[in-house]
Design a protein around this motif. Structure first.
Motif, PDB file in Angstrom:
ATOM      1  N   ILE A  31       0.873  -1.174   0.000  1.00 34.26           N
ATOM      2  CA  ILE A  31       0.000   0.000   0.000  1.00 34.26           C
ATOM      3  C   ILE A  31       0.908   1.221   0.000  1.00 34.26           C
ATOM      4  CG2 ILE A  31      -1.608   1.396   1.356  1.00 34.26           C
ATOM      5  CD1 ILE A  31      -2.989  -1.071   2.255  1.00 34.26           C
ATOM      6  N   ALA A  32       0.713   2.116  -0.957  1.00 36.59           N
ATOM      7  CA  ALA A  32       1.564   3.294  -1.084  1.00 36.59           C
ATOM      8  C   ALA A  32       0.989   4.469  -0.299  1.00 36.59           C
ATOM      9  CB  ALA A  32       1.722   3.672  -2.549  1.00 36.59           C
ATOM     10  N   THR A  33       1.878   5.337   0.181  1.00 34.74           N
ATOM     11  CA  THR A  33       1.461   6.489   0.974  1.00 34.74           C
ATOM     12  C   THR A  33       1.220   7.740   0.137  1.00 34.74           C
ATOM     13  OG1 THR A  33       3.781   7.006   1.395  1.00 34.74           O
ATOM     14  CG2 THR A  33       2.638   5.682   3.059  1.00 34.74           C
ATOM     15  N   VAL A  61       7.716   0.867   5.625  1.00 33.41           N
ATOM     16  CA  VAL A  61       9.075   1.399   5.484  1.00 33.41           C
ATOM     17  C   VAL A  61       8.978   2.796   4.887  1.00 33.41           C
ATOM     18  CG1 VAL A  61      11.342   1.080   4.436  1.00 33.41           C
ATOM     19  CG2 VAL A  61      10.002  -0.917   5.149  1.00 33.41           C
ATOM     20  N   ASP A  62       9.623   3.763   5.533  1.00 32.35           N
ATOM     21  CA  ASP A  62       9.516   5.151   5.089  1.00 32.35           C
ATOM     22  C   ASP A  62      10.778   5.896   5.489  1.00 32.35           C
ATOM     23  OD1 ASP A  62       8.417   7.462   4.016  1.00 32.35           O
ATOM     24  OD2 ASP A  62       6.519   7.278   5.101  1.00 32.35           O
ATOM     25  N   GLY A  63      10.903   7.118   5.030  1.00 28.93           N
ATOM     26  CA  GLY A  63      12.001   7.977   5.437  1.00 28.93           C
ATOM     27  C   GLY A  63      11.544   8.940   6.512  1.00 28.93           C
ATOM     28  N   GLU A  84       1.038   8.860   5.240  1.00 26.46           N
ATOM     29  CA  GLU A  84       2.154   8.174   5.893  1.00 26.46           C
ATOM     30  C   GLU A  84       1.770   7.751   7.311  1.00 26.46           C
ATOM     31  OE1 GLU A  84       6.029  10.156   3.666  1.00 26.46           O
ATOM     32  OE2 GLU A  84       5.203  11.134   5.442  1.00 26.46           O
ATOM     33  N   ARG A  85       1.059   8.624   8.026  1.00 23.15           N
ATOM     34  CA  ARG A  85       0.663   8.275   9.390  1.00 23.15           C
ATOM     35  C   ARG A  85      -0.349   7.127   9.394  1.00 23.15           C
ATOM     36  NH1 ARG A  85       1.336  11.001  14.067  1.00 23.15           N
ATOM     37  NH2 ARG A  85       1.639  13.011  13.015  1.00 23.15           N
ATOM     38  N   VAL A  86      -1.305   7.170   8.482  1.00 18.09           N
ATOM     39  CA  VAL A  86      -2.305   6.096   8.414  1.00 18.09           C
ATOM     40  C   VAL A  86      -1.623   4.752   8.178  1.00 18.09           C
ATOM     41  CG1 VAL A  86      -4.242   5.179   7.086  1.00 18.09           C
ATOM     42  CG2 VAL A  86      -4.169   7.614   7.650  1.00 18.09           C
TER      43      VAL A  86
END
Length: 207
Positions: A31-33, A61-63, A84-86
């Motif tokens: 799932i993309a942010t 996984v994120d920056g 991103e938070r979701v």
């Protein structure tokens, strides 16, 4: 495995590497942010799903724009903080990828705090953020028009300087009508992987 795919340079590098592994037979769904990350994942032939199809993610996984020793984060300079938070909240583990210059003692030391705002409320939110000691400016595109998130909101890049009490500031920002989310991600990261010349260093939250 079900993966949350972040937004930004570090996340895009991860998505490209993940695409290589998928072409070698790795079985994952993501799932993309952001729409940008979704488009990249599709180009890399990474199968995508939605939260209508699944309930939880195994890993996100994120920056990040800043990381403190207790793994407090500033996120959102890529313009995707709400999604991103979701995604991070729905993941069993949330892993952050950064380079050493992102490590700070206090959030706000090297980056503004992005605050996503309903366009109608930008003037009032701006005044309330100033009352909290912030210096907000509307994020704009290269053409001079306000940047719009994938949710059609605006972002106020707000400079507070080094923040002594991020949890209190986060709570105060969330009380302002018209604020959708802000870039203070506190107590969410499971681990931070720091890419250094000699390899990768893992930071974990002290218990």
């Amino acid at each position: 495995m079900l993966l949350g795919l972040g937004t930004g340079r570090a996340s895009e590098a991860f998505i490209r590497r993940l695409g290589e592994q998928v072409r070698r037979g790795l079985q994952i769904q993501g799932i993309a942010t952001s729409e940008r990350s979704e488009a990249l994942a599709r180009r890399e032939n990474i199968p995508l799903v939605s939260f209508e199809q699944i309930e939880r993610l195994d890993l996100a996984v994120d920056g990040a724009d800043e990381v403190t020793p207790d793994l407090g984060l500033t996120k959102g300079l890529g313009g995707a903080l709400l999604r991103e938070r979701v995604v991070a909240y729905e993941a069993e583990r949330f892993i952050i990828l950064v380079t050493p210059e992102k490590l700070v003692e206090k959030l706000g030391s090297r980056a503004p705090i992005p605050i996503e705002v309903v366009p109608f409320a930008v003037p009032t939110v701006t005044r309330h953020l100033a009352a909290l000691g912030g210096k907000p400016t509307v994020r704009k595109n290269a053409d001079g028009f306000p940047f719009q998130t994938d949710n059609h909101n605006w972002i106020l890049h707000t400079v507070f300087g080094p923040i002594d009490a991020p949890a209190a500031l986060d709570a105060d920002i969330r009380k302002i009508p018209g604020v959708v989310d802000n870039g203070l991600f506190l107590g969410m990261a499971s681990a931070v992987l720091v890419g250094e010349p000699g390899g990768v260093r893992e930071l974990t939250r002290q218990r």
